[in-house]
Design a protein around this motif. Sequence first.
Motif, PDB file in Angstrom:
ATOM      1  N   GLN A 136       1.342  -8.035 -11.041  1.00 55.12           N
ATOM      2  CA  GLN A 136       0.220  -7.100 -11.108  1.00 55.12           C
ATOM      3  C   GLN A 136      -0.507  -7.013  -9.771  1.00 55.12           C
ATOM      4  N   ALA A 138      -0.705   2.132 -15.227  1.00 56.31           N
ATOM      5  CA  ALA A 138      -1.243   0.867 -15.725  1.00 56.31           C
ATOM      6  C   ALA A 138      -0.785   0.617 -17.163  1.00 56.31           C
ATOM      7  N   LEU A 155       1.428  -4.612  -7.363  1.00 61.11           N
ATOM      8  CA  LEU A 155       1.658  -3.223  -7.719  1.00 61.11           C
ATOM      9  C   LEU A 155       0.428  -2.351  -7.429  1.00 61.11           C
ATOM     10  N   GLN A 156       0.705  -1.101  -7.098  1.00 55.03           N
ATOM     11  CA  GLN A 156      -0.340  -0.106  -6.974  1.00 55.03           C
ATOM     12  C   GLN A 156      -0.455   0.582  -8.328  1.00 55.03           C
ATOM     13  N   LEU A 157      -1.515   0.293  -9.066  1.00 55.34           N
ATOM     14  CA  LEU A 157      -1.634   0.788 -10.439  1.00 55.34           C
ATOM     15  C   LEU A 157      -2.396   2.100 -10.482  1.00 55.34           C
ATOM     16  N   ASP A 158      -1.872   3.035 -11.254  1.00 55.45           N
ATOM     17  CA  ASP A 158      -2.534   4.305 -11.503  1.00 55.45           C
ATOM     18  C   ASP A 158      -3.291   4.175 -12.818  1.00 55.45           C
ATOM     19  N   THR A 159      -4.607   4.072 -12.732  1.00 58.27           N
ATOM     20  CA  THR A 159      -5.416   3.870 -13.939  1.00 58.27           C
ATOM     21  C   THR A 159      -6.019   5.151 -14.475  1.00 58.27           C
ATOM     22  N   ALA A 184       0.818  -1.208   0.000  1.00 55.00           N
ATOM     23  CA  ALA A 184       0.000   0.000   0.000  1.00 55.00           C
ATOM     24  C   ALA A 184       0.853   1.261   0.000  1.00 55.00           C
ATOM     25  N   ARG A 212       3.784   1.487  -1.614  1.00 51.32           N
ATOM     26  CA  ARG A 212       4.611   1.563  -2.806  1.00 51.32           C
ATOM     27  C   ARG A 212       4.121   2.681  -3.723  1.00 51.32           C
ATOM     28  N   PRO A 213       5.039   3.301  -4.480  1.00 52.47           N
ATOM     29  CA  PRO A 213       4.616   4.310  -5.451  1.00 52.47           C
ATOM     30  C   PRO A 213       3.668   3.684  -6.471  1.00 52.47           C
ATOM     31  N   THR A 214       2.754   4.491  -6.974  1.00 52.45           N
ATOM     32  CA  THR A 214       1.844   3.982  -7.995  1.00 52.45           C
ATOM     33  C   THR A 214       2.581   3.841  -9.328  1.00 52.45           C
ATOM     34  N   VAL A 215       2.153   2.871 -10.096  1.00 52.45           N
ATOM     35  CA  VAL A 215       2.759   2.572 -11.388  1.00 52.45           C
ATOM     36  C   VAL A 215       1.709   2.787 -12.469  1.00 52.45           C
TER      37      VAL A 215
END
Length: 222
Positions: free
Chosen positions: A213, A154, A216-220, A147, A149-152
């Motif tokens: 996946q 998508a 990871l914290q995904l930025d959508t 939670a 972690r930097p967002t990645v």
Amino acid sequence: RGSATPLPSLSTAAAAGALPRLPGVDTAQGLAQTGGKAARYLDLLKRFQRGQAEAPQQIEAAMRDGDSELAVRLAHTLRGTAGTLGAEGLQRIAAELEAALKSGDAAWRQRLGETQAQLAPLVAALATHFEAADALVTPAPPGASAAQRPTVPAALLQTLHQQIAQYDSQATETVAQLRDLLGTQSPAVLLQLDECLMNFAFDEATQLLPQLQALLQLDTAP
């Protein structure tokens, strides 16, 4: 061929996090292939040591088992990774080994011996360097939770999926971008994925994608 600029000894390099002096390796050439990123180049060197140290033995075993296709693939991987590092002599003899294996030339045994002669001192030097470097590492504090972690983006992960599905070697650069984004918070599975791609094991890499996946914290956001 060594680098034009004298490099520090293995122990000095390890202490400074610098590039070591390696037999048969043009480190300036190898560094240039990683865009001048020393940390990335050192990472490639470490994975080469782990992934290719037993390549000649693996090739011999494959030929003994009658699996020339595997032997050719192993020689091809060794050739490609050696070239990426700037190990021109090893790249050249590995290419000759690959060609002999492909054509069924009995000279493959001699080429294999020559390959081993080029590879062994390099692997030994790398082992010495990284053992010294590991001894100097200070234990890191407990890792951050997923939670934190930097967002990645998508889209970046989607690109990685497509590249691996297409057996595209550029997938290694996408993984490098992910590692740069995450820094010390990169999950272990990302390092495993990088190892697979370094060795052209795309099928194994595919199996790791769902786990990556999920972590990871995904930025959508569009």
